[in-house]
Scaffold this active site. Structure first.
Site, short mmCIF file in Angstrom:
data_model
loop_
_atom_site.label_atom_id
_atom_site.label_comp_id
_atom_site.label_asym_id
_atom_site.label_seq_id
_atom_site.Cartn_x
_atom_site.Cartn_y
_atom_site.Cartn_z
N SER A 126 0.82 -1.22 0.00
CA SER A 126 0.00 0.00 0.00
C SER A 126 0.85 1.26 0.00
CB SER A 126 -0.92 0.01 1.22
OG SER A 126 -1.80 -1.10 1.16
N GLU A 185 -4.11 -2.91 -6.95
CA GLU A 185 -4.38 -1.58 -7.52
C GLU A 185 -4.96 -0.63 -6.47
OE1 GLU A 185 -3.86 -0.57 -10.64
OE2 GLU A 185 -3.35 -2.45 -11.62
N GLN A 219 -39.33 -14.27 -1.19
CA GLN A 219 -38.99 -12.86 -1.02
C GLN A 219 -37.51 -12.64 -0.67
OE1 GLN A 219 -41.85 -11.38 1.80
NE2 GLN A 219 -43.52 -11.48 0.33
#
Ligand SMILES: Cc1cc2nc3c(=O)[nH]c(=O)nc-3n(C[C@H](O)[C@H](O)[C@H](O)COP(=O)(O)OP(=O)(O)OC[C@H]3O[C@@H](n4cnc5c(N)ncnc54)[C@H](O)[C@@H]3O)c2cc1C
Length: 396
Positions: free
Chosen positions: A145, A371, A287
């Site tokens: 990072s 990325e 549902q």
């Protein structure tokens, strides 16, 4: 594979009408190719941990590499058409889309944008025709990072440079003919083109990957690796070099993730309509199942509008990296959630590779991390709206 209805697209709000004829043609061409050539083989390739390299020349024939470039006989597509290519490829497999993202956004883009005329003339046509494969080496074993912390160095030595260091998690690493490698020269990040077979440059595949199994991921090692003076990318200095490449690739991912989400949504919808439980009624009649499908289609539709708007801004040259962060972060998250909901909907069939769902579920974990992780894009957006960087330490 069990019968799944032919894919007609996922388009709740008639987003199709936002596209021009060329964009639709490009999308439909890649969609048909994915149906015919990718879907029949991808499950087995992923199971075997094999990159389906036989597909690469076909993608080159369709001009999928460097497709937004207008020179060197390339088609100069607009960014929405490019995004749609990524979407359709990733509906096939995130690994295949990663291959095209790397070749186009992370290798051809920096050579085209920052390379010398000689570097462009040498590499762009070969990469476009897939006579050469490229990789992009930024991440290191200890720096993901925070790439600015990288330890790989370049030292000026006589007429050239000497590289030392290691890169990790590099897509295409061990099949690449040319690696775009980012290293510090006198403390400043610079890009270098390192060719396969250069003495002191070796690659090793990461083993045991449970995600992106149909993609090659490797480590790169440089031990007193001597490269010529013309291997340096002359047009950029500092972390903005690799970060501008990542902006290109992240843009493609924002679209690609929609393809993954469409694949899992469609699989869940088809399955829910076909699978019968409780008095011979399809599970789609329940549902709770409908709630999942409603969530998926709503989020996919929002993601489509986000990607389309981003593409329009990219074409108008008003797109900024923090805009891309929002789309990458959101659309990959949506794809990840869709994969989970689809897997639940398929019950036991959700965990077998007779259906594409678990492969997408596993793939999207890498896409969520590479990325720029979801967290890092959160911080980018946070910085954009507050003006306060919260990375620790702050990025360059
Ligand atoms: C399949 C695959 C292919 C890849 N291909 C390439 C490639 O081609 N080229 C390349 O250069 N790299 C590539 N990568 C590497 C990828 O970009 C990195 O994995 C990514 O940047 C994250 O780095 P890391 O894995 O070291 O995680 P870390 O940086 O160690 O992060 C670990 C965790 O900590 C969190 N974190 C870190 N910093 C902060 C912070 N400041 N605030 C809050 N949370 C934080 C992260 O979000 C994450 O959750 C690839 C990775 C994978 C999995």
């Amino acid at each position: 594979m069990p019968h799944l209805m032919a894919f007609g697209g996922v388009d709740y709000l008639d987003c199709d009408s936002l596209l021009n004829e060329e964009q639709r043609l490009v999308r439909d061409t890649v969609r048909a190719w994915v149906e015919e050539r990718v879907l029949p083989i991808i499950e087995e390739a992923a199971w075997e941990g094999r990159f389906p390299r036989e597909l690469v020349p076909e993608m080159a024939q369709m001009h999928l590499f460097g497709s937004t470039i207008s020179e060197y006989g390339l088609p100069g597509l607009d960014n929405i058409a490019y995004g749609l290519i990524m979407q359709e490829l990733e509906r096939g497999d995130s690994g295949l889309r990663s291959f095209v993202s790397v070749q186009s956004g992370l290798v051809m883009f920096p050579i085209y944008a920052f390379g010398s005329k000689e570097q462009k003339d040498r590499w762009i046509p070969r990469l476009a025709r897939a006579e050469a494969i490229g990789c992009f080496g930024l991440t290191e074993p200890d720096f993901g990072s925070n790439p600015g912390g990288m330890r790989t160095t370049a030292r000026k030595d006589g007429a050239g440079y000497v590289l030392n260091g290691a890169k990790a998690w590099i897509t295409n690493g061990s099949i690449a003919d040319v690696a775009v490698v980012w290293a510090k020269l006198d403390g400043v990040v610079r890009g270098f083109l390192v060719e396969k077979g250069t003495k002191g440059f070796s690659t090793f595949e990461h083993k045991g990957k449970m995600s992106l199994r149909a993609s090659v991921t490797s480590q790169l090692a440089f031990e007193d690796c001597r490269i010529p003076a013309d291997a340096i990318l002359p047009g950029v200095e500092g972390l903005k070099g690799p970060l501008s490449c990542l902006t290109q690739a992240r843009y493609g991912i924002a679209w690609g993730a929609l393809g993954s989400a469409m694949a899992t949504y469609q699989a869940a919808l088809d399955y829910a309509k076909a699978r019968k439980q409780w008095k011979d009624r399809p599970i789609a009649a329940h549902q709770l199942v409908q709630e999942r499908l409603a969530w998926m289609i709503t989020e996919i539709t929002k993601g489509q509008l986000l990607a389309w708007r981003l593409g329009s801004m990219k074409d108008a040259k008003t797109m900024k990296p923090h805009h891309v962060s929002m789309a990458k972060r959101n659309n990959v998250w949506v794809a990840r959630e869709c994969a989970k909901l689809a897997r639940e909907t398929l019950g036991a069939n959700g965990v077998v590779n007779e259906y594409p769902v678990f492969r997408h579920l596993a793939n999207i974990e890498s896409v969520y991390t590479y990325e720029g992780t979801h967290d890092i894009h959160t911080l980018v957006i946070g910085e954009a709206v507050t003006g306060i960087p919260s990375y620790n330490p702050p990025s360059e």
